[in-house]
Write an enzyme that holds these catalytic residues in place. Structure first.
Site, short mmCIF file in Angstrom:
data_model
loop_
_atom_site.label_atom_id
_atom_site.label_comp_id
_atom_site.label_asym_id
_atom_site.label_seq_id
_atom_site.Cartn_x
_atom_site.Cartn_y
_atom_site.Cartn_z
N LYS A 36 0.84 -1.21 0.00
CA LYS A 36 0.00 0.00 0.00
C LYS A 36 0.87 1.25 0.00
O LYS A 36 2.05 1.20 0.31
CB LYS A 36 -0.90 0.00 1.23
CG LYS A 36 -0.16 0.15 2.56
CD LYS A 36 -1.10 0.00 3.74
CE LYS A 36 -0.33 0.04 5.05
NZ LYS A 36 -1.16 -0.39 6.18
N TYR A 273 15.89 31.12 3.79
CA TYR A 273 14.72 31.91 4.21
C TYR A 273 14.74 32.17 5.72
O TYR A 273 15.08 31.29 6.51
CB TYR A 273 13.44 31.14 3.91
CG TYR A 273 13.03 31.12 2.46
CD1 TYR A 273 13.03 32.27 1.69
CD2 TYR A 273 12.62 29.93 1.87
CE1 TYR A 273 12.64 32.23 0.35
CE2 TYR A 273 12.21 29.88 0.55
CZ TYR A 273 12.23 31.04 -0.21
OH TYR A 273 11.83 31.00 -1.51
#
Ligand SMILES: *Cc1c(COP(=O)(O)O)cnc(C)c1O
Length: 380
Positions: A36, A273
């Protein structure tokens, strides 16, 4: 997606993990490999094919979309959809026609599948799911009347073929006592099912995930569902300690990229940043083309490390959407294009998914599954 970043999967390690786990299973116990969520980040279709090639009896997926993709890729192995699917005619009919086995955890699903399979003149294959104290999907096993009603209805629903009965554990990697209580309740459900369906009827009973499957044959029933450990990662550190050298898992995945720019900056230079990092002395900073969009969690800002030429290089400043800066000060003969290892081995050093999980406060499952599926997977 740029070819500068790729995920490398070691087929040999994946096979080793499947074989090791298989060695822990009792005689006649089947193996379902859970692929999955893009096979825990390793690539759904390719891992589905490899698992089948390496002897997995069943494959487990989370939804219809994954199951149909596997069939479309030519995988004929028995497939079980473990989790939610909408009661939507087109996709469920496709699943029935493709012989995909579906979880059923409420009465409405049974009725819906019966009607659709009847229209197709086929049988819908199902595994009945019970909740034995995980409080997730499943018919609550606490209510004995409802359990009997559900089993009885399933047994007489004409166009539905019940192949299996299963449940899911809550804490097998850490709480053996609770796990034993859950297994006991599941054993009771199985006994009820055998009574309702009759002794002749073959029912595949299954409960164990990786952790429970390793811990004891008591939890294995007819089949064990192997997820995280197939990929060489431990369900929990406690379990690794408990199992000791008897089980040797090998991570199947490595994640790599290449340096796209290098610069030398003086002491006191801000990086990235928010100016969240200032160099303490002259430093060499390398820019790499991966960011939080790729699955490099932003909590790794000023915290994680990547490997370059066998050396640990700290992340400097904030992880950006598509770029990250690392400190490569002191690494000789370094050029743009040099390989950077985000997860995996380089020389004597290794960065693991577990180490990432520790840095960002999560589990290795989340680290692996969040690697952007668009990044190229290479199978070696
Ligand atoms: C994901 C999942 C598993 C596999 O669990 P692991 O801890 O990864 O081995 C097994 N069963 C069900 C129902 C699951 O959803």
């Amino acid at each position: 997606m740029s070819d500068l970043t790729w995920v490398e999967i070691s087929k040999a390690n994946f096979q080793h993990n499947l074989t090791s786990f298989r060695g822990l299973l009792g005689p006649g116990v089947d193996l379902l490999t859970v692929v999955k969520s893009n096979a825990y980040g390793h690539g759904l279709v390719e891992m589905g094919k490899l698992a089948t090639e390496y002897g997995s009896d069943w494959l487990g997926v989370v939804n219809l979309d994954e199951a149909l993709k596997l069939r479309l890729a030519g995988i004929k192995a028995p497939l079980l959809v473990l989790s939610f699917y909408p009661l939507e005619e087109v996709s469920v009919k496709a699943a029935i026609e493709q012989g995909i086995s579906l979880v059923v955890y409420d009465f409405e699903q049974l009725e819906f599948l019966d009607k659709l399979a009847g229209e197709l003149g086929e049988k819908a294959r199902v595994h009945l799911k019970f909740d034995v104290g995980t409080t997730r999907l499943g018919v609550l096993a606490d209510d004995e009347v409802v359990v009997d009603e559900f089993l009885t209805l399933a047994a007489k629903t004409e166009n539905v073929e019940v192949e299996g009965v299963f449940s899911h554990l809550a804490a097998s990697e850490e709480d053996e006592e609770f796990t034993r209580a859950q297994a006991k309740k599941f054993r009771w459900v199985v006994a009820r099912a055998r009574e309702v369906f009759g002794g002749e009827k073959k029912l595949i009973t299954h409960l164990a995930c990786s952790a429970a499957g390793m811990l004891s044959e008591d939890f294995q029933f007819d089949m064990a569902r192997l997820g995280i450990a197939a990929y060489g990662l431990w369900p929990a550190e406690e379990l690794r300690e408990k199992m000791g050298p008897a089980v040797d898992l090998k991570p199947a995945l490595a994640w790599k990229t290449k340096i796209i720019q290098i610069k030398t900056v003086s002491a006191g230079t801000n990086v990235g940043y928010g100016c969240s990092y200032k160099t303490k002395s002259e430093a060499r900073i390398a820019v790499v083309p991966v960011g939080y969009w790729d699955g490099v969690d932003r909590h790794l800002s000023n915290c994680g490390e990547f490997l370059v030429k066998g050396r640990r290089c700290p992340i400097r400043g904030r992880v950006c959407m598509n770029l990250t800066m690392i400190d490569v000060t002191g690494i000789e003969n370094l050029e743009v294009g040099e390989t950077v290892t985000l997860i995996g081995k380089d020389g004597a050093e290794e960065v693991t998914a577990d180490e990432w999980a520790g840095w960002i406060g999560t589990i290795n499952y989340e680290v692996a599954t969040r690697i952007n599926p668009e990044i190229k997977r290479i199978y070696v």
